[in-house]
Design a protein around this motif. Structure first.
Motif, PDB file in Angstrom:
ATOM      1  N   ASP A   7     -16.947   8.427 -11.683  1.00  0.00           N
ATOM      2  CA  ASP A   7     -17.290   9.940 -11.974  1.00  0.00           C
ATOM      3  C   ASP A   7     -17.130  10.099 -13.475  1.00  0.00           C
ATOM      4  O   ASP A   7     -18.133  10.924 -14.043  1.00  0.00           O
ATOM      5  CB  ASP A   7     -15.981  10.774 -11.495  1.00  0.00           C
ATOM      6  N   THR A   8     -16.485   9.468 -14.243  1.00  0.00           N
ATOM      7  CA  THR A   8     -16.644   9.536 -15.696  1.00  0.00           C
ATOM      8  C   THR A   8     -18.042   9.249 -16.131  1.00  0.00           C
ATOM      9  O   THR A   8     -18.312   9.585 -16.817  1.00  0.00           O
ATOM     10  CB  THR A   8     -15.546   8.512 -16.256  1.00  0.00           C
ATOM     11  N   MET A 211     -10.690  12.539 -27.864  1.00  0.00           N
ATOM     12  CA  MET A 211     -11.729  11.832 -27.289  1.00  0.00           C
ATOM     13  C   MET A 211     -11.204  10.962 -26.004  1.00  0.00           C
ATOM     14  O   MET A 211     -11.935  10.849 -25.118  1.00  0.00           O
ATOM     15  CB  MET A 211     -12.156  10.978 -28.219  1.00  0.00           C
ATOM     16  N   VAL A 212      -9.965  10.402 -26.180  1.00  0.00           N
ATOM     17  CA  VAL A 212      -9.331   9.785 -25.042  1.00  0.00           C
ATOM     18  C   VAL A 212      -9.057  10.614 -23.908  1.00  0.00           C
ATOM     19  O   VAL A 212      -9.514  10.257 -22.940  1.00  0.00           O
ATOM     20  CB  VAL A 212      -8.210   8.956 -25.650  1.00  0.00           C
ATOM     21  N   ALA A 213      -8.329  11.640 -24.079  1.00  0.00           N
ATOM     22  CA  ALA A 213      -8.273  12.695 -23.401  1.00  0.00           C
ATOM     23  C   ALA A 213      -9.445  13.112 -22.438  1.00  0.00           C
ATOM     24  O   ALA A 213      -9.484  13.519 -21.163  1.00  0.00           O
ATOM     25  CB  ALA A 213      -7.292  13.792 -23.756  1.00  0.00           C
ATOM     26  N   ASP A 214     -10.473  13.361 -23.173  1.00  0.00           N
ATOM     27  CA  ASP A 214     -11.854  13.746 -22.774  1.00  0.00           C
ATOM     28  C   ASP A 214     -12.434  12.765 -21.583  1.00  0.00           C
ATOM     29  O   ASP A 214     -13.256  13.305 -20.784  1.00  0.00           O
ATOM     30  CB  ASP A 214     -12.817  13.893 -23.854  1.00  0.00           C
ATOM     31  N   LEU A 215     -12.092  11.694 -21.963  1.00  0.00           N
ATOM     32  CA  LEU A 215     -12.477  10.487 -20.697  1.00  0.00           C
ATOM     33  C   LEU A 215     -12.041  10.974 -19.443  1.00  0.00           C
ATOM     34  O   LEU A 215     -12.631  10.576 -18.251  1.00  0.00           O
ATOM     35  CB  LEU A 215     -11.869   9.139 -21.226  1.00  0.00           C
ATOM     36  N   PHE A 216     -10.940  11.888 -19.189  1.00  0.00           N
ATOM     37  CA  PHE A 216     -10.189  12.092 -18.082  1.00  0.00           C
ATOM     38  C   PHE A 216     -10.481  13.448 -17.781  1.00  0.00           C
ATOM     39  O   PHE A 216      -9.855  14.162 -16.363  1.00  0.00           O
ATOM     40  CB  PHE A 216      -9.070  11.916 -17.971  1.00  0.00           C
ATOM     41  N   ARG A 217     -11.209  14.349 -18.377  1.00  0.00           N
ATOM     42  CA  ARG A 217     -11.602  15.607 -17.926  1.00  0.00           C
ATOM     43  C   ARG A 217     -13.059  15.628 -17.151  1.00  0.00           C
ATOM     44  O   ARG A 217     -13.889  14.848 -17.043  1.00  0.00           O
ATOM     45  CB  ARG A 217     -11.787  16.565 -19.320  1.00  0.00           C
TER      46      ARG A 217
END
Length: 225
Positions: A7-8, A211-217
């Motif tokens: 999905d990412t 940016m790390v958190a963006d990977l899981f959005r």
């Protein structure tokens, strides 16, 4: 729940950032002809207008949608775009406004004050679920204030700045803005400093966390599908 790697891989939010290269798929396409990506060599006023049309398109996409999942995806895209846009202007455009335009420092300070209000609203909005009854009213309030700010920038401040810059200077400012947006925070942090050099330092520290958190959005599907 965090998305799977597959999905990412098909997400499209912060894909143009160098830290994401290879991790996230192609960048999100624009939603209107007016928001089509500007040419590589473009003056600062049309470049800022392009950003503004993108932001407006994301907001209207959210408000018109009745699908919570789609709204979440465009909520994240809008937050990502607005957070980077405001910091980019503060680090690149407003110092140029203060330097080149008569009474430019006063204009820059007024814009910084308006940005602070937008950042505070964005901070509240980015914590809301799309099913929260406060979600759409918060976004509509943000849109109203953003439109007022946009009208002032496009109708006054940036027009004045363009009149004082040569084509080469204006195009260089656009390139600087584009580079800056690649390295700043992708979420709203209204308590952070809003002037360089402290804003630059804090932005570089908070950006990797965002940016790390963006990977899981969740992000809009490529081509708006």
């Amino acid at each position: 729940m965090p998305r799977s790697s597959s999905d990412t891989a098909t997400s499209s939010g912060p894909s143009q950032h160098p830290f994401f290269r290879g991790n996230i798929g192609p960048p999100l396409r624009t939603f209107t002809d007016a928001a089509a990506a500007p040419a590589a060599r473009v003056r600062i006023l049309p470049a800022i207008k392009h950003d503004h049309r993108e932001l407006e398109a994301h907001i209207h996409k959210i408000l018109q949608s009745t699908d919570p999942d789609e709204q979440t995806r465009y909520q994240n895209q809008f937050i990502w775009e607005l957070a980077r846009h405001t910091i980019g202007e503060e680090l690149v455009v407003y110092p140029a406004l203060a330097k080149h335009v008569k009474n430019g420092q006063a204009l820059a300070d007024r814009n910084l004050s308006e940005h602070q209000g937008l950042k505070e609203q964005l901070k509240s909005f980015q914590s809301l679920s799309t099913t929260d009854p406060r979600f759409k009213p918060a976004l509509q309030g943000l849109l109203e204030d953003l439109e007022k700010h946009i009208e002032q920038e496009e109708g006054e401040n940036l027009v004045q700045l363009e009149e004082e810059l040569s084509r080469a200077e204006s195009e260089a400012l656009t390139r600087s803005l584009d580079r800056t947006k690649m390295f700043v925070s992708s979420r709203s942090h209204p308590t952070a400093p809003n002037k360089p050099p402290f804003e630059t330092a804090v932005g570089l520290l908070t950006a990797p966390i965002d940016m790390v958190a963006d990977l899981f959005r969740k992000w809009p599907h490529p081509d708006g599908e």
